[in-house]
Design an enzyme around this catalytic site. Sequence first.
Site, mmCIF file in Angstrom:
data_model
loop_
_atom_site.group_PDB
_atom_site.id
_atom_site.type_symbol
_atom_site.label_atom_id
_atom_site.label_comp_id
_atom_site.label_asym_id
_atom_site.label_seq_id
_atom_site.Cartn_x
_atom_site.Cartn_y
_atom_site.Cartn_z
ATOM 1 N N ASP A 166 0.809 -1.221 0.000
ATOM 2 C CA ASP A 166 0.000 0.000 0.000
ATOM 3 C C ASP A 166 0.844 1.274 0.000
ATOM 4 O O ASP A 166 0.618 2.156 0.806
ATOM 5 C CB ASP A 166 -0.923 -0.053 1.234
ATOM 6 C CG ASP A 166 -1.924 1.088 1.271
ATOM 7 O OD1 ASP A 166 -2.408 1.500 0.211
ATOM 8 O OD2 ASP A 166 -2.216 1.554 2.394
ATOM 9 N N ASN A 418 6.673 -7.430 7.078
ATOM 10 C CA ASN A 418 5.430 -6.746 7.378
ATOM 11 C C ASN A 418 4.275 -7.527 6.790
ATOM 12 O O ASN A 418 4.219 -7.754 5.577
ATOM 13 C CB ASN A 418 5.405 -5.333 6.798
ATOM 14 C CG ASN A 418 4.091 -4.628 7.131
ATOM 15 O OD1 ASN A 418 3.848 -4.276 8.295
ATOM 16 N ND2 ASN A 418 3.223 -4.454 6.144
ATOM 17 N N ASN A 473 -0.519 -5.214 13.740
ATOM 18 C CA ASN A 473 -1.170 -4.181 12.938
ATOM 19 C C ASN A 473 -2.673 -4.440 13.063
ATOM 20 O O ASN A 473 -3.153 -5.492 12.628
ATOM 21 C CB ASN A 473 -0.763 -4.296 11.465
ATOM 22 C CG ASN A 473 0.712 -3.983 11.232
ATOM 23 O OD1 ASN A 473 1.415 -3.548 12.140
ATOM 24 N ND2 ASN A 473 1.181 -4.193 10.019
ATOM 25 N N TYR A 479 -11.135 -0.907 9.385
ATOM 26 C CA TYR A 479 -11.489 -1.953 8.415
ATOM 27 C C TYR A 479 -12.501 -2.935 9.007
ATOM 28 O O TYR A 479 -13.212 -3.618 8.284
ATOM 29 C CB TYR A 479 -10.242 -2.722 7.956
ATOM 30 C CG TYR A 479 -9.283 -1.882 7.143
ATOM 31 C CD1 TYR A 479 -9.707 -1.240 5.988
ATOM 32 C CD2 TYR A 479 -7.959 -1.731 7.535
ATOM 33 C CE1 TYR A 479 -8.845 -0.466 5.244
ATOM 34 C CE2 TYR A 479 -7.085 -0.969 6.797
ATOM 35 C CZ TYR A 479 -7.525 -0.324 5.648
ATOM 36 O OH TYR A 479 -6.662 0.439 4.920
ATOM 37 N N GLU A 513 0.762 -0.794 13.993
ATOM 38 C CA GLU A 513 -0.175 -0.013 13.177
ATOM 39 C C GLU A 513 -1.543 0.001 13.837
ATOM 40 O O GLU A 513 -2.019 -1.036 14.307
ATOM 41 C CB GLU A 513 -0.343 -0.610 11.763
ATOM 42 C CG GLU A 513 0.873 -0.458 10.894
ATOM 43 C CD GLU A 513 0.671 -0.978 9.466
ATOM 44 O OE1 GLU A 513 -0.491 -1.074 9.009
ATOM 45 O OE2 GLU A 513 1.696 -1.296 8.830
ATOM 46 N N TRP A 558 -0.507 4.410 12.737
ATOM 47 C CA TRP A 558 -0.374 4.408 11.282
ATOM 48 C C TRP A 558 -1.172 5.575 10.753
ATOM 49 O O TRP A 558 -2.372 5.579 10.905
ATOM 50 C CB TRP A 558 -0.898 3.093 10.674
ATOM 51 C CG TRP A 558 -0.530 2.970 9.234
ATOM 52 C CD1 TRP A 558 -1.354 3.150 8.160
ATOM 53 C CD2 TRP A 558 0.764 2.651 8.716
ATOM 54 N NE1 TRP A 558 -0.648 2.959 6.999
ATOM 55 C CE2 TRP A 558 0.644 2.658 7.311
ATOM 56 C CE3 TRP A 558 2.015 2.388 9.295
ATOM 57 C CZ2 TRP A 558 1.739 2.397 6.470
ATOM 58 C CZ3 TRP A 558 3.077 2.119 8.467
ATOM 59 C CH2 TRP A 558 2.927 2.121 7.062
ATOM 60 N N LYS A 577 -4.324 8.180 6.488
ATOM 61 C CA LYS A 577 -4.307 7.884 7.925
ATOM 62 C C LYS A 577 -3.302 8.741 8.684
ATOM 63 O O LYS A 577 -3.077 8.530 9.880
ATOM 64 C CB LYS A 577 -4.027 6.396 8.160
ATOM 65 C CG LYS A 577 -5.130 5.503 7.613
ATOM 66 C CD LYS A 577 -5.030 4.078 8.099
ATOM 67 C CE LYS A 577 -6.073 3.206 7.422
ATOM 68 N NZ LYS A 577 -5.840 3.000 5.983
HETATM 69 C C1 GCB Z 1 -1.437 -2.250 6.664
HETATM 70 C C2 GCB Z 1 -0.150 -2.149 5.936
HETATM 71 C C3 GCB Z 1 0.161 -0.720 5.514
HETATM 72 C C4 GCB Z 1 -1.104 -0.051 4.997
HETATM 73 C C5 GCB Z 1 -2.113 0.001 6.127
HETATM 74 C C6 GCB Z 1 -3.450 0.641 5.715
HETATM 75 O O1 GCB Z 1 -1.735 -3.178 7.343
HETATM 76 O O2 GCB Z 1 0.928 -2.689 6.649
HETATM 77 O O3 GCB Z 1 1.168 -0.753 4.550
HETATM 78 O O4 GCB Z 1 -0.857 1.226 4.501
HETATM 79 O O5 GCB Z 1 -2.393 -1.299 6.546
HETATM 80 O O6 GCB Z 1 -3.604 1.839 5.850
HETATM 81 O O7 GCB Z 1 -4.307 -0.066 5.223
#
Ligand code: GCB
Length: 607
Positions: A166, A418, A473, A479, A513, A558, A577
């Site tokens: 992402d 990750n 995370n 989500y 995160e 995050w 974010k």
């Molecule tokens: C995650 C990823 C990160 C994304 C984030 C998101 O789990 O590690 O790279 O940017 O979620 O914002 O969805």
Amino acid sequence: MEQSLLYPRTTETRRTVSLDGMWGFQFDPTGKGVEEGWAEKLPAPIQMPVPASFNDIFTDKYSREYTGDFWYSLDFFVPGEWANNEVMIRFASVTHRARVFVNGAEITAHEGGFLPFNAEVTDIVRYNHFNHIAVLANNELSETTLPAGKTAVLANGTRMTQPYFDFYNYSGIHRPVTLMCLPKEHVLGYTAVDTLRTGGAQIDYTVETNGSHEVMVEIMDAEGKRITESTGRVGKLFVKKAHLWQVHNAYLYTIHIEIRDGAHVIDSYSERIGIRTFEVKDSHFLLNGKPVYLKGFGRHEDADIRGKGLDLPTLKRDFECMKWIGANCFRTSHYPYAEEVYQMADEEGFLIIDEVPAVGFMQSTNNFLAANQGTGKPLGWFEKETTPELLKNHKQAITEMITRDRNHPSVIAWSLLNEPQCTSEGTEAYFKEVFDLAHALDPEKRPRTYAIIMMSLPNTSKGWQFSDFLSLNRYYGWYVQGGYQISDAEVNFRKELDGWQKIHGERPMIFTEYGADTNPSEHKLPSVMWSQEYQDEYLDMNHAVFDSYDYIQGELIWNFADFQTTEGIMRANGNKKGIFTRQRQPKDAAFHVKARWDALPLDYKGK
Ligand code: GCB
């Protein structure tokens, strides 16, 4: 012999010349450049700044999204007095791979877009003359590259990058290029490990050189006064009443290394180092034996126009924002950052979880939404035909990262992946190799971790046992059950943490995160998702959960700032974010987070 990854510095015996500036540039969509002699002369080059990503410089979409081979070139002068030394060109990073040609001859190649490499050109360059360098770079992703992804081909024949991650696949010469002159016999690298003793600190050091002359090591205090010295490639130094490196109070010593032939100094190299210890014990992080609670961010190297190119003003502003908000830690999500970032963290007393670019290890178009993760259904990422090649590249990246970063006091831990797919049978064998390697390479034996994806639970994930501390995370309330359902999200979040609490053992847990996309111009009463009010509510819920579990020892939001991603229905011109905007201005949540972090003591939950 290991490649020297020492930071390029001018010393009594070493010379450096920056090759940053405007280079020639050309796309090579059919890959015919080598055959057609582009190494000697690029056809109709345009100008391109180095360091920078090329993408956002362009105004047309084909160039911005370009996927494939591309070339950089430059004429550079090599001083006559450098003959009889070793001459190198050092690239701090070229994304994602490079072949280097000097005066038409191929000198070296490097795989991986976030770590440095040298091209030795001693016997190729003309001294006291101009010389020509050409770099053939390539930005394609595959399931054996770090990071992982694929290249799609559109019906019109154009190649397009499809990252399994992402962030935008920014490409180019992202970090400084340096022409270096070193004595033929020189220091290749060193290590220094601290132990606190009664009355001071012991430093166990090793120095690697490419010759046999005597080695001398000195430590200077911050005023430049020599306080201890030793001879030999391996030795111990003792610093009486050592001034320890602390969070936001970073006392730095200087290590000075010389290779000598009697009174003659063959090579000398100096670097600023901090004296500190860091360990994981009884579900706590101990810095110099005292508990620290981690507060901060996952970040990205990402800014307007320059993309992932090193930009010192942005970097300095990032540190000013992080100090202002009360952060003490960040993860270099999802790749090792420019060396200047670690130097600044050393100076400012920030703690870094250093991450290798092992991201996108999952069959999904965007790894943040892998629907079948955690179902126990085998996805088989680590059982593919390509796995041995991926593992080889992964190990190379870990080796280069640890060799480059092992002496920074700011680096407290290694993050080795990750959000990998980690439910299938091959996970354990693969993880064992990378976790063992990190342990073997690091003389300080820093704790190792990896960021565990949402829904990957104690009973379905096969990798977490390898971690010295757990990094989750989690996006409960974003989500999963966002908006008006946030009360259910909290219930489920607590249920998950109750599960981990039973099995984490001595390992502390942190959140690497958690976050909510937020439009900085959106206010709404009552809140809705994407509004500034909702970002505050989301953070409040998460923080209330963290506060009720003692084994949770850190919170990295995050993200520090909004950042660019591939376009799509899940992203409104990037990931929003950030607690700061992409221009590094605060959203409302920044003041909210500052109030919390200013009030949390460094040893929060330390008792
Ligand atoms: C995650 C990823 C990160 C994304 C984030 C998101 O789990 O590690 O790279 O940017 O979620 O914002 O969805």
